[in-house]
Motif scaffolding. Sequence first.
Motif, mmCIF file in Angstrom:
data_model
loop_
_atom_site.group_PDB
_atom_site.id
_atom_site.type_symbol
_atom_site.label_atom_id
_atom_site.label_comp_id
_atom_site.label_asym_id
_atom_site.label_seq_id
_atom_site.Cartn_x
_atom_site.Cartn_y
_atom_site.Cartn_z
ATOM 1 N N LEU A 181 103.602 -73.955 120.163
ATOM 2 C CA LEU A 181 102.605 -72.983 120.590
ATOM 3 C C LEU A 181 102.318 -72.054 119.418
ATOM 4 O O LEU A 181 103.215 -71.389 118.912
ATOM 5 C CB LEU A 181 103.118 -72.173 121.783
ATOM 6 N N SER A 182 101.069 -72.056 118.968
ATOM 7 C CA SER A 182 100.657 -71.138 117.905
ATOM 8 C C SER A 182 99.690 -70.113 118.493
ATOM 9 O O SER A 182 98.826 -70.462 119.302
ATOM 10 C CB SER A 182 100.000 -71.891 116.749
ATOM 11 N N SER A 183 99.864 -68.861 118.081
ATOM 12 C CA SER A 183 99.105 -67.774 118.682
ATOM 13 C C SER A 183 98.545 -66.856 117.609
ATOM 14 O O SER A 183 99.207 -66.553 116.613
ATOM 15 C CB SER A 183 99.996 -66.963 119.637
ATOM 16 N N TYR A 184 97.310 -66.401 117.853
ATOM 17 C CA TYR A 184 96.656 -65.411 117.006
ATOM 18 C C TYR A 184 96.240 -64.245 117.900
ATOM 19 O O TYR A 184 95.732 -64.455 119.005
ATOM 20 C CB TYR A 184 95.413 -65.989 116.329
ATOM 21 N N ALA A 185 96.445 -63.019 117.423
ATOM 22 C CA ALA A 185 96.073 -61.859 118.222
ATOM 23 C C ALA A 185 95.587 -60.736 117.313
ATOM 24 O O ALA A 185 96.078 -60.558 116.191
ATOM 25 C CB ALA A 185 97.254 -61.377 119.059
ATOM 26 N N ALA A 186 94.623 -60.000 117.809
ATOM 27 C CA ALA A 186 94.123 -58.805 117.125
ATOM 28 C C ALA A 186 94.059 -57.673 118.139
ATOM 29 O O ALA A 186 93.591 -57.869 119.262
ATOM 30 C CB ALA A 186 92.750 -59.069 116.521
#
Length: 602
Positions: A191-196
């Motif tokens: 699981l790869s995640s990007y958040a801003a």
Amino acid sequence: FNLVNGGTRGGQDIRGGVVAMLGWNPAIYFVNPDGSYNLISSQGSILINPIAVQRERFGNTIEDRFNANLNLTYDFNENLDFTLLAGASKTHSYNELFQGIPDGSIELPPRAFFNSTRDQAYQWSNILNWRKEFGGTTLKLTGIYELQEFVQKVQNISANDYVFSDLENAFYLFELANDIIANTDQVKWTLSSYAARAEVNIEDNLLLTGTIRADQSSRFREGNRTGYFPSVALAYNFRQFLPENSYLQNIKLRAGYGETGNQAVAPFGTFQSLTTGQNFSFDGNGEVVGIGFGGLVDEDLSWETTKQLNLGLDFAMFSGRVNLSIEWFKKNTEDLLLDLPVPAVNGGGTILTNVGEVENIGLDVSLSANIINSEDLQWTANLAMSKINNEVISLGEGIDEIVLPDPTNPNSNVFVLRVGEPLGSFYGVEYLGPNENGEAQYTEEPDIIGNGLPTFSWGLNQNLSYKNWDLNVVLTGIQDYNILAATRSFINNLPAGTSAELLDPNNPTIGNNIRQSTRYIEDGSFIRLSNITLGYELPKIKGVNSIKLFISGQNLITLTDFSGYDPEVSTSNSATGDSQPSVNFGALPNPKQVTLGINFSL
């Protein structure tokens, strides 16, 4: 929940342990005077003697663990910093079990099991923060990249029909068995995640946060792996508008909206599979290994999404000695990951797919109070209450209801998902009592006969201290829900049943004993003394900072109308979720515990 491995459960048969013991005819000895076992009760239980099963078993669980964590932070300047979080864990567990007398409903030769499981989990997080103050306004921007990976490798070996029955280490001597079965498995997902995230704070009065998150899961196929989940939250403090002499010190209004995703899909659940164990004999004498169709799969499975709206109001009163928080929420879960039945003409079974919507609306209230705060005497209390109602909004085009099985008995349908009704609805017939001949009577058409999900729960935590003494009392309660008393049904259906219930002239002893009926739907509401702890701190001793003696009790008192041992435990497991809750079929109760102890620091 029923302790499939260990405890009073001798093996994998869910009827073992508590159910087998309650069903045993009390007029028949478990163990004869000469030490031999009565393996089968001529009347009552249809299961092998549970005492014999437990005594004639030997098992070990051995586990090796390794955990490592790294936390590094680097400040580029007063406004910009970077944090690296890395973690790794490895677990290797062995499970060994020998059953001299296997559980079940027939006498079987000795058997043994050996399981080896290796788990490896990794997590790597990169967090970049930028912070800047503009007068009374603070702006904070955060960027996150995170990667998680999990790998599990499993080896299982079972041996049946041992040549010798008295073996202490049978799980290392499988070659002495006539029937050996081995299988292996591997699970892997990432699981790869990007958040801003952006946060604005204006003079600690107006708080605003906005986040956008993108998750990519290997559990889904290309094109369906990415889910986007935004959220926004707003809070405003009204303290500057309150007079100085007001009993209110602050009023805070909160509002928020957010979306989260659920990826509860088997790592290879979107790929067609072949299953083993479907052996075949070509000559009528011996079997050869066979594999067969593993069932239908939905190649287009994607994220289940929950959208939630929150509105909250917080009060601080009487110089902060009393705090009250009220929060209303509305939560809608869409594209539910549900197992839908497959028509028999298409192979039968079920297929996991995205379908439908469920709505939850609730209210949470918490109240904390510093009631007494003198030099020698202090008393604080915290009360939390939650009220929630849910409803099935949709089950997909053309589907109004889905009938689901009892998680402890797949051949018995006792749950229903129906549009307009809540999750966890029990499905069955109404029990009308005995007729003039003593036969059980029921309505003909099944319908909703109860619900297994509580709608109201609460907890009260109180701390009282006087000089060197302190007392903590925790009460909890759950109201307004039902339990399927499947243990009662099973025992009442035994040959020449041993249940005291059948001695009641108002209960029928003949006729159908239908588990999925109101006869076995009970009120599960309860109030429990969850914990009480009394402590005393000894006077100061030179060279010792403190010495404290205490006595503690857990689950000492439970007030309930439920006929079973414990209304808080269920044989349903996490895999069935909220759609099939609150079935009690031999579930082990929460233990009552009393602990004496001493704490000291140097």
